[in-house]
Design a protein around this motif. Structure first.
Motif, PDB file in Angstrom:
ATOM      1  N   GLY A   1      43.297  46.205  38.186  1.00  0.00           N
ATOM      2  CA  GLY A   1      42.021  45.514  37.704  1.00  0.00           C
ATOM      3  C   GLY A   1      42.196  44.289  37.369  1.00  0.00           C
ATOM      4  O   GLY A   1      43.285  43.720  36.961  1.00  0.00           O
ATOM      5  N   PRO A   2      41.168  43.497  36.855  1.00  0.00           N
ATOM      6  CA  PRO A   2      41.181  42.272  36.478  1.00  0.00           C
ATOM      7  C   PRO A   2      41.767  42.385  34.889  1.00  0.00           C
ATOM      8  O   PRO A   2      41.492  43.472  34.084  1.00  0.00           O
ATOM      9  N   THR A   3      42.464  41.245  34.294  1.00  0.00           N
ATOM     10  CA  THR A   3      42.964  41.219  33.128  1.00  0.00           C
ATOM     11  C   THR A   3      41.998  40.725  32.182  1.00  0.00           C
ATOM     12  O   THR A   3      41.358  39.658  32.292  1.00  0.00           O
ATOM     13  N   ARG A   4      41.900  41.377  31.154  1.00  0.00           N
ATOM     14  CA  ARG A   4      40.705  40.940  30.022  1.00  0.00           C
ATOM     15  C   ARG A   4      41.687  40.144  28.902  1.00  0.00           C
ATOM     16  O   ARG A   4      42.760  40.307  28.409  1.00  0.00           O
ATOM     17  N   THR A   5      41.067  38.768  28.637  1.00  0.00           N
ATOM     18  CA  THR A   5      41.680  37.955  27.899  1.00  0.00           C
ATOM     19  C   THR A   5      40.775  37.906  26.593  1.00  0.00           C
ATOM     20  O   THR A   5      39.460  38.079  26.708  1.00  0.00           O
ATOM     21  N   ALA A   6      41.200  37.417  25.391  1.00  0.00           N
ATOM     22  CA  ALA A   6      40.721  37.366  24.304  1.00  0.00           C
ATOM     23  C   ALA A   6      39.935  36.059  24.268  1.00  0.00           C
ATOM     24  O   ALA A   6      40.432  35.006  24.796  1.00  0.00           O
TER      25      ALA A   6
END
Length: 131
Positions: free
Chosen positions: A1-6
């Motif tokens: 899935g898509p990577t979440r970034t801060a």
């Protein structure tokens, strides 16, 4: 899935960091130069208008605001000169070319010597001793 970034966050010490402060001061000198260039254009316009306008423009140069601005302009020029010619120029030499890379002290010496020659030449010209 898509990577979440801060989400991006500015460090709390960003405005007080010496490196950032120098960048901001270096950029702020551009505003000083812009005001100076408008002032020079105004003086040139007065010079071309009539003798009364020129005399009025010259009398404005002795006001405290003009003297303060010229001192600020001098500090700005010295700050940029030291930052650019003393710090950046020795690091920006081309590498891998036919000429050898000079030591930083030699580059600084050449820049200071050239600046001194140009300054002396301009003083001699502006005082009317040559040309």
């Amino acid at each position: 899935g898509p990577t979440r970034t801060a989400p991006p966050m500015m460090p709390a010490s960003w405005w007080t960091a010496p490196r950032i402060r120098n960048y901001l001061l270096f950029g702020a000198t551009g505003f000083v130069y812009m005001i100076a260039s408008f002032w020079i254009l105004r003086l040139a316009w007065a010079l071309g208008s009539n003798p009364e306008a020129w005399a009025s423009a010259l009398s404005e140069l002795s006001s405290p605001v003009a003297i303060f601005f010229n001192a600020l302009l001098l500090v700005s020029v010295i700050f940029v000169g030291v930052r650019a010619f003393w710090g950046m120029m020795p690091k920006m030499q081309p590498r891998g070319g036919p000429l050898p890379v000079l030591p930083a002290a030699a580059v600084r010496g050449a820049i200071c010597g050239l600046w001194a020659v140009i300054t002396i030449f301009m003083v001699v010209v502006l005082t009317g001793r040559v040309f």
